[in-house]
Design an enzyme around this catalytic site. Structure first.
Site, PDB file in Angstrom:
ATOM      1  N   HIS B  41      37.990  35.710  44.659  1.00 25.95           N
ATOM      2  CA  HIS B  41      37.751  37.095  44.232  1.00 25.95           C
ATOM      3  C   HIS B  41      36.266  37.357  43.941  1.00 25.95           C
ATOM      4  O   HIS B  41      35.872  38.492  43.705  1.00 25.95           O
ATOM      5  CB  HIS B  41      38.651  37.490  43.051  1.00 25.95           C
ATOM      6  CG  HIS B  41      38.246  36.946  41.707  1.00 25.95           C
ATOM      7  ND1 HIS B  41      38.790  35.817  41.151  1.00 25.95           N
ATOM      8  CD2 HIS B  41      37.360  37.392  40.793  1.00 25.95           C
ATOM      9  CE1 HIS B  41      38.262  35.593  39.953  1.00 25.95           C
ATOM     10  NE2 HIS B  41      37.381  36.533  39.716  1.00 25.95           N
ATOM     11  N   ASP B  70      42.975  31.400  44.859  1.00 21.12           N
ATOM     12  CA  ASP B  70      41.703  32.002  44.438  1.00 21.12           C
ATOM     13  C   ASP B  70      40.510  31.036  44.555  1.00 21.12           C
ATOM     14  O   ASP B  70      39.693  30.925  43.651  1.00 21.12           O
ATOM     15  CB  ASP B  70      41.808  32.547  43.001  1.00 21.12           C
ATOM     16  CG  ASP B  70      40.827  33.698  42.755  1.00 21.12           C
ATOM     17  OD1 ASP B  70      39.993  33.974  43.650  1.00 21.12           O
ATOM     18  OD2 ASP B  70      40.882  34.304  41.676  1.00 21.12           O
ATOM     19  N   SER B 149      33.744  33.688  36.394  1.00 18.39           N
ATOM     20  CA  SER B 149      34.625  33.353  37.512  1.00 18.39           C
ATOM     21  C   SER B 149      33.931  32.489  38.543  1.00 18.39           C
ATOM     22  O   SER B 149      32.832  32.812  39.002  1.00 18.39           O
ATOM     23  CB  SER B 149      35.111  34.638  38.196  1.00 18.39           C
ATOM     24  OG  SER B 149      36.122  35.222  37.444  1.00 18.39           O
TER      25      SER B 149
END
Lengths: 290, 189
Positions: B41, B70, B149
């Site tokens: 992402h 992911d 992230s």
């Protein structure tokens, strides 16, 4: 030996491993289980708010076995509930001294959800203090607040010191947003009453009062309540209760906790300008049905 | 081997890059010669830019990605950084000290610390779709923010155990580093 981050890390993991030997998962509500502590042999303590049913309760032990448990009693005032399981299933908790806690002390919160291993959170004590009364009316011996995150399912689990001793039960519902811990001594007092009576009896006078100069004026008297039976009347000004001068209703509430039901208190009051004495037999506060 | 905390975090810091795609910023960690891994992402497709710890910018390309888990693997020519050291999160014990490095809210190379909460799927009752809840996660009691992230979560000796991916109910969730290894090995062949 120098303390390094690795040795500190190992010490915390050891504390989790040892503390978790008496930590169980409690299945007493839909979906997410809560956590309980094997407080004495055969006795599990958890938070009252997480016990949403009275029957069909089970607990998952650290070894993965899921066994039935019986609800022995609940006290919403201190947010504690007690469950019974067969004895000899797992070690009982080892306790530390929560009165020694000071802001800044490092602490862990433990939990168990289902048959997985223990879950842990880490933080510091943020505030400590003396006796307080919860918003639900329960008396708690020590004020212990920490910056621990009580993640879903960790409520009812223990506050654990880095030496693996249990300092109390973490409640998510007594105070937000910081975690509040019900100290060992309060848990002991409450479970003793829950195991003998199934509930915590609270003292009751059956009179409403408010402060006036020199004492507390009686505003109303419950028919057939303890105050009515002692002859108290609306308009009386209570100056002393059990030998202590009273000026605020909180002082009366402080007197009504603990093992008070059935005791007779000496009351001094002023009625029509005259000093009057009365003997007041403390009753038990009527319990609301759930 | 025992190390003071700042040394462990300094080693890891040298392996953390910024990943820019459009206006978004995430983190990434150096995996091998000219290879960086991050969240899918963070690097959605095609070309992205990677900012190294010394401030240099490199163009990078998404070599392959696993959207469900992911993970994205980037080719970064002339990366010139050491690869992270790794540890199987299955060996972790709850309570072990962990730290995250990333760029939360654009703050470069910020560290947050905490402990291992648990390893495995999340319990029923967490506010997350069931197919994500049932995946194995490194669950950490430490603070993450957007920008973390794709960055590492490492143990007290600076060995990376997971890749910071999301925050659920305040809990930091990281993709186990073993899942990244499995993807790289399966696709690199």
């Amino acid at each position: 030996m120098a303390v390094t981050l690795s040795t500190f890390s190992d010490q915390l993991a050891d504390a989790v491993e040892h503390g978790a030997k008496s930590v169980v998962s409690v299945h007493a509500r839909p979906r997410l289980p809560s956590t309980g502590v094997h407080w004495r042999d055969g006795v599990i303590v958890t938070t009252e708010a997480t016990v949403r049913r009275d029957d069909g309760i089970t607990v998952t032990l650290p070894d993965g076995r899921r066994i039935p448990a019986q609800l022995k009693g609940r006290d919403p005032g201190t947010d504690l509930a007690v469950l019974g399981i067969p004895t000899g299933q797992l070690p009982a908790a080892t306790f530390g001294d929560p009165t020694a806690l000071r802001p800044g002390h490092l602490v862990l919160a433990l939990g168990r959800t289902g048959d997985s291993g223990p879950r842990a959170a880490f933080g510091a004590v943020s505030a400590t203090g003396g006796k307080w009364r919860s918003w639900k009316g329960g008396e708690i011996d020590l004020w212990i607040q920490s910056d621990l995150t009580i993640y879903p399912g960790l409520g009812g689990g223990p506050l654990v010191s880095p030496d693996a001793t249990i300092l109390g039960i973490n409640s998510g519902g007594l105070s937000r947003p910081l975690a509040t811990t019900i100290p060992v001594s309060t848990v002991e007092r409450v479970i003793t009453q829950l195991l003998t009576k199934g509930y915590v009896a609270r003292g009751w006078l059956g009179a409403a009062m408010q402060p006036v100069h020199g004492g507390l004026v009686v505003l109303s008297v419950e028919p057939d309540g303890p105050a009515a039976l002692a002859g108290l009347m609306v308009g009386d000004v209570i100056t002393s209760l059990d030998g202590h001068a009273v000026e605020h209703p909180d002082q009366v509430l402080d007197l009504l906790v603990g093992d008070i039901v059935g005791r007779t208190l000496k009351v001094e009051l002023i009625r029509g300008g005259k000093q009057v004495r009365a003997d007041l037999l403390v009753g038990e506060r009527p319990r609301r049905t759930r | 081997m025992s190390t003071p905390g700042y040394e462990a975090s300094a080693w890891v810091k040298d392996c953390v890059v910024e990943v820019h795609q459009g206006a978004g910023v995430g983190s990434g960690l150096t995996w091998a010669f000219d290879v960086v891994v991050t969240n899918a992402h963070v690097a959605r497709a095609g070309k992205v830019q990677v900012r190294l710890p010394d401030g240099n910018i490199r163009d990078a390309w998404v070599r392959f990605a696993d959207r469900e888990r992911d993970i994205a693997v980037l080719d970064v020519p002339r990366l010139g950084l050491p690869a992270v050291r790794r540890r199987d999160p299955a060996d972790l014990r709850p309570g072990e000290v962990l730290f995250a490095i990333g760029h939360p809210l654009g703050v470069r190379h910020a560290m947050s610390s905490g402990i291992l909460h648990a390893v495995g799927p999340l319990p029923d009752g967490y506010p997350i779709p069931a197919q994500l809840r049932r995946l194995p996660w490194v669950q950490a009691d430490l603070r993450l923010a957007p920008g973390n992230s794709g960055g590492p979560i490492a143990d007290a000796e600076g060995r990376v155990v997971g890749m910071s991916t999301m925050i659920v109910g305040g809990l930091a969730l990281a993709v186990p580093i073993t899942a990244v290894e499995a993807l790289v090995h399966a696709r690199a062949a």
